[in-house]
Design a protein around this motif. Structure first.
Motif, PDB file in Angstrom:
ATOM      1  N   ALA A 160       4.458   4.460   3.784  1.00 41.12           N
ATOM      2  CA  ALA A 160       3.327   6.214   4.076  1.00 41.12           C
ATOM      3  C   ALA A 160       4.090   7.374   4.806  1.00 41.12           C
ATOM      4  O   ALA A 160       5.057   7.075   4.608  1.00 41.12           O
ATOM      5  CB  ALA A 160       2.867   5.788   5.430  1.00 41.12           C
TER       6      ALA A 160
ATOM      7  N   GLY B  18      -1.671   4.037   7.968  1.00 38.90           N
ATOM      8  CA  GLY B  18      -0.948   2.934   7.566  1.00 38.90           C
ATOM      9  C   GLY B  18      -0.335   1.845   9.071  1.00 38.90           C
ATOM     10  O   GLY B  18      -0.008   1.023   8.670  1.00 38.90           O
TER      11      GLY B  18
ATOM     12  N   ARG C 200       6.538  -1.777   7.568  1.00 37.37           N
ATOM     13  CA  ARG C 200       5.739  -0.565   7.240  1.00 37.37           C
ATOM     14  C   ARG C 200       7.610   0.389   7.263  1.00 37.37           C
ATOM     15  O   ARG C 200       8.034   0.833   8.166  1.00 37.37           O
ATOM     16  CB  ARG C 200       5.652   0.159   8.764  1.00 37.37           C
ATOM     17  CG  ARG C 200       4.288  -0.728   9.167  1.00 37.37           C
ATOM     18  CD  ARG C 200       3.405   0.071   9.950  1.00 37.37           C
ATOM     19  NE  ARG C 200       2.455  -0.894  10.267  1.00 37.37           N
ATOM     20  CZ  ARG C 200       3.040  -1.181  11.884  1.00 37.37           C
ATOM     21  NH1 ARG C 200       3.544  -0.817  12.478  1.00 37.37           N
ATOM     22  NH2 ARG C 200       2.090  -2.518  12.317  1.00 37.37           N
TER      23      ARG C 200
ATOM     24  N   ALA D  26       0.529  -0.970   0.145  1.00 38.00           N
ATOM     25  CA  ALA D  26       0.234  -0.174   0.066  1.00 38.00           C
ATOM     26  C   ALA D  26       0.867   1.513   0.022  1.00 38.00           C
ATOM     27  O   ALA D  26       1.551   1.229   1.221  1.00 38.00           O
ATOM     28  CB  ALA D  26      -1.236  -0.157   1.567  1.00 38.00           C
TER      29      ALA D  26
ATOM     30  N   PRO E 253      -4.651  -0.739   3.882  1.00 36.26           N
ATOM     31  CA  PRO E 253      -3.020  -1.112   4.342  1.00 36.26           C
ATOM     32  C   PRO E 253      -3.460  -1.964   5.603  1.00 36.26           C
ATOM     33  O   PRO E 253      -2.428  -2.936   5.758  1.00 36.26           O
ATOM     34  CB  PRO E 253      -2.808  -0.025   5.262  1.00 36.26           C
ATOM     35  CG  PRO E 253      -3.606   1.158   5.662  1.00 36.26           C
ATOM     36  CD  PRO E 253      -4.804   1.136   4.229  1.00 36.26           C
TER      37      PRO E 253
ATOM     38  N   VAL F 215       3.351  -1.212   3.508  1.00 37.25           N
ATOM     39  CA  VAL F 215       2.960   0.101   3.568  1.00 37.25           C
ATOM     40  C   VAL F 215       4.016   1.084   3.623  1.00 37.25           C
ATOM     41  O   VAL F 215       5.251   0.955   4.484  1.00 37.25           O
ATOM     42  CB  VAL F 215       1.390   0.532   4.771  1.00 37.25           C
ATOM     43  CG1 VAL F 215       2.086   0.724   6.121  1.00 37.25           C
ATOM     44  CG2 VAL F 215       0.807   1.455   4.500  1.00 37.25           C
TER      45      VAL F 215
ATOM     46  N   CYS G 134      -1.581  -1.447   8.845  1.00 38.81           N
ATOM     47  CA  CYS G 134      -0.601  -2.637   7.925  1.00 38.81           C
ATOM     48  C   CYS G 134      -0.104  -3.765   8.892  1.00 38.81           C
ATOM     49  O   CYS G 134       0.703  -3.068   9.809  1.00 38.81           O
ATOM     50  CB  CYS G 134       0.521  -1.863   7.082  1.00 38.81           C
ATOM     51  SG  CYS G 134       0.579  -3.166   5.774  1.00 38.81           S
TER      52      CYS G 134
ATOM     53  N   ALA H 270      -3.038  -5.060   2.553  1.00 38.12           N
ATOM     54  CA  ALA H 270      -1.861  -4.770   1.896  1.00 38.12           C
ATOM     55  C   ALA H 270      -0.527  -5.918   2.818  1.00 38.12           C
ATOM     56  O   ALA H 270      -0.559  -5.898   4.399  1.00 38.12           O
ATOM     57  CB  ALA H 270      -1.451  -3.774   2.247  1.00 38.12           C
TER      58      ALA H 270
END
Length: 250
Positions: free
Chosen positions: A104, A112, A119, A67, A96, A102, A115, A99
């Motif tokens: 962001a 985010g 990340r 994402a 997210p 992510v 997720c 996903a």
């Protein structure tokens, strides 16, 4: 570009082979005054480093979904090509929670955190600056990416017929994306050497195609302008002249 190109990563390799020194993405943020120009070679180097971070650092595998909670920005363009290079689906403004990973920007960090996977946070600050402190639950892209390798090799060849991009409810394979990008480039009148100014966001196919894929497919370049509505008309005309704009969409 080569008729055999079937993924966005193929398109980037072709423009690199043709002329790595020419501009590919010029980015303006008219809210901050930022301007960044990336040659094909510089852009490709960012893509290679980001692809290595995605594949090795995040352990992303072909078919997984990333994402991208990011605006129209030069670093977003880098991420789109990195996802294509690895074979993961780039889901622009995707969910997210659905996903695998992510990425962001600073105004989407809270979103985010839904997720469950890895990340990464992008400050989107001028010159790609890092955050003073990495946001809670995230690694800082600007800290992680510089140490990555300058050459990227995918673990497995990317399948052109696998999903590559999701945007505004439309999902495209790599081959479909390239085909549509070529058609849009022809519709926009782009050719090798064209300079397209785009003030469109990356939240629709039209915006992300004009702001990246169509110029890439045509061997052209893009002047990507964020917050273009804040630029006075006289200043816009000066930019069109100074940047040697041949075509524009707003």
């Amino acid at each position: 570009m080569n008729a055999s190109d079937r993924t966005p990563a193929d398109l980037l390799r072709s423009v690199f082979a043709a002329d790595p020194s020419r501009p590919l993405v010029t980015y303006y943020d008219d809210a901050t005054g930022e301007r960044v120009e990336l040659s094909v070679a510089t852009f490709a180097n960012w893509v290679a480093k980001t692809s290595n971070l995605l594949q090795d650092g995040l352990a992303a595998e072909p078919g997984e979904r990333v994402a991208l909670l990011l605006p129209a920005h030069w670093q977003t363009a880098v991420w789109l090509l990195a996802c294509s290079s690895v074979g993961v689906v780039a889901d622009l403004n995707g969910d997210p929670a659905a996903a695998d990973h992510v990425v962001a920007g600073p105004d989407r960090l809270d979103d985010g955190r839904a997720c469950p996977g890895e990340r990464l946070a992008l400050s989107l600050a001028p010159l790609g600056r890092r955050f003073p402190t990495a946001p809670d639950g995230y690694d800082d892209y600007a800290v992680e990416v510089p140490t990555q390798g300058d050459v990227f090799r995918p673990w497995v060849p990317v399948d052109p017929d696998a999903p590559a991009l999701a945007v505004a409810g439309t999902e495209l394979t790599g081959a479909e994306l390239v085909e549509r990008a070529r058609a849009d480039a022809e519709r926009l009148g782009l050719r090798a050497g064209s300079r397209l100014l785009s003030g469109l966001g990356y939240d629709t196919w039209e915006g992300v195609c004009a702001g990246l894929y169509a110029p890439l497919a045509a061997g052209a370049s893009v002047v990507l302008c964020r917050n273009l509505d804040q630029l006075p008309a006289e200043a816009l005309e000066k930019r069109i002249e100074s940047e040697r704009i041949t075509d524009r969409v707003r």
